[in-house]
Scaffold this motif. Sequence first.
Motif, PDB file in Angstrom:
ATOM      1  N   GLY A 174       0.931  -1.109  -0.109  1.00  0.00           N
ATOM      2  CA  GLY A 174       0.078   0.154   0.018  1.00  0.00           C
ATOM      3  C   GLY A 174       0.881   1.335   0.029  1.00  0.00           C
ATOM      4  O   GLY A 174       0.498   2.283  -0.468  1.00  0.00           O
ATOM      5  N   TYR A 175       2.110   1.208   0.642  1.00  0.00           N
ATOM      6  CA  TYR A 175       2.915   2.518   0.791  1.00  0.00           C
ATOM      7  C   TYR A 175       3.222   2.730  -0.770  1.00  0.00           C
ATOM      8  O   TYR A 175       3.188   3.964  -1.111  1.00  0.00           O
ATOM      9  N   ALA A 176       3.790   1.781  -1.209  1.00  0.00           N
ATOM     10  CA  ALA A 176       4.515   2.012  -2.816  1.00  0.00           C
ATOM     11  C   ALA A 176       3.228   2.348  -3.729  1.00  0.00           C
ATOM     12  O   ALA A 176       3.385   3.410  -4.733  1.00  0.00           O
ATOM     13  N   ILE A 177       1.952   1.832  -3.392  1.00  0.00           N
ATOM     14  CA  ILE A 177       0.848   2.359  -4.361  1.00  0.00           C
ATOM     15  C   ILE A 177       0.450   3.763  -4.268  1.00  0.00           C
ATOM     16  O   ILE A 177       0.245   4.560  -5.073  1.00  0.00           O
ATOM     17  N   PHE A 178       0.427   4.018  -2.882  1.00  0.00           N
ATOM     18  CA  PHE A 178       0.272   5.645  -2.467  1.00  0.00           C
ATOM     19  C   PHE A 178       1.241   6.497  -3.143  1.00  0.00           C
ATOM     20  O   PHE A 178       0.671   7.695  -3.530  1.00  0.00           O
ATOM     21  N   GLN A 179       2.257   6.048  -3.059  1.00  0.00           N
ATOM     22  CA  GLN A 179       3.589   7.114  -3.488  1.00  0.00           C
ATOM     23  C   GLN A 179       3.682   7.380  -4.802  1.00  0.00           C
ATOM     24  O   GLN A 179       3.485   8.452  -5.425  1.00  0.00           O
ATOM     25  N   ALA A 180       3.146   5.976  -5.582  1.00  0.00           N
ATOM     26  CA  ALA A 180       2.740   6.195  -6.955  1.00  0.00           C
ATOM     27  C   ALA A 180       1.885   7.266  -7.333  1.00  0.00           C
ATOM     28  O   ALA A 180       1.686   8.186  -8.298  1.00  0.00           O
ATOM     29  N   ALA A 181       0.648   7.059  -6.655  1.00  0.00           N
ATOM     30  CA  ALA A 181      -0.374   8.010  -6.812  1.00  0.00           C
ATOM     31  C   ALA A 181      -0.104   9.556  -6.386  1.00  0.00           C
ATOM     32  O   ALA A 181      -0.492  10.586  -7.135  1.00  0.00           O
ATOM     33  N   GLN A 182       0.437   9.548  -5.318  1.00  0.00           N
ATOM     34  CA  GLN A 182       0.935  10.819  -4.751  1.00  0.00           C
ATOM     35  C   GLN A 182       1.764  11.700  -5.630  1.00  0.00           C
ATOM     36  O   GLN A 182       1.737  12.987  -5.588  1.00  0.00           O
TER      37      GLN A 182
END
Length: 244
Positions: A174-182
Amino acid sequence: MQKKASRRRSTTCRPNKRQIQKRRKFLEEGLTPLVEKYWFQRYDLFSRYDEGIKMDEQGWYSVTPEKIAITHAKRCENATVIDCFAGVGGNAIQFASMCCHVVAIEIDPLKVDMAINNAKIYGVEDYIDFIVGDFFQLAPSLKGDVVFLSPPWGGPSYKWVKKFTLDLLKPKDGYAIFQAAQAITPNIIMFLPRNVDLLQVEELCWLSSPPLQVEIEENYVRSNLKGVTVYFGGTAASSQYGSS
């Protein structure tokens, strides 16, 4: 005097005519036993199911129920929304219904074909650009007002985990997914399992400086908790996207 042995009459609960008809229709559609319980909820998933909605096995248990997808869409009216894991189109359709321009990304071309079919049934196909591709590879070139994240939860077995941690999300944590979106926008909506670790979820807002505003919402269908939506940045109620 000898007592008479008592007799117990065994009864079998027989399905009624309506149950038999439903079961027959389910079998006629050629669906697998894994999706049977979701088939009985089909109108919660797509209210226009009988008009030709198409889903694969994964789509049955991963598509966002329509009522919840509408709730998500109301936060994004007239925005450009990037749906990063579009699946069979449940969320993309509702975003488009709110006059959003939607970029719907899905790595499985068969799911994209189904999503296009489903969008046509709802009459919103002209508002959606469907892309067959990997969100993580496409992310650096994407531009939008809101990013919607509903990554795979790992199948129906997620519900047996006492506390669902963000590292269990697919295809990355989830952290990697969120950072890509961010990297695209701070206005992010995440739809997550009902048993997700909320402390971990709140930590995501600290990946920005200053920290993003965050709002957590429980999502129910027919009084049953189906998932948790987390709104970040301008999509949170206190600073909803598009408000003046």
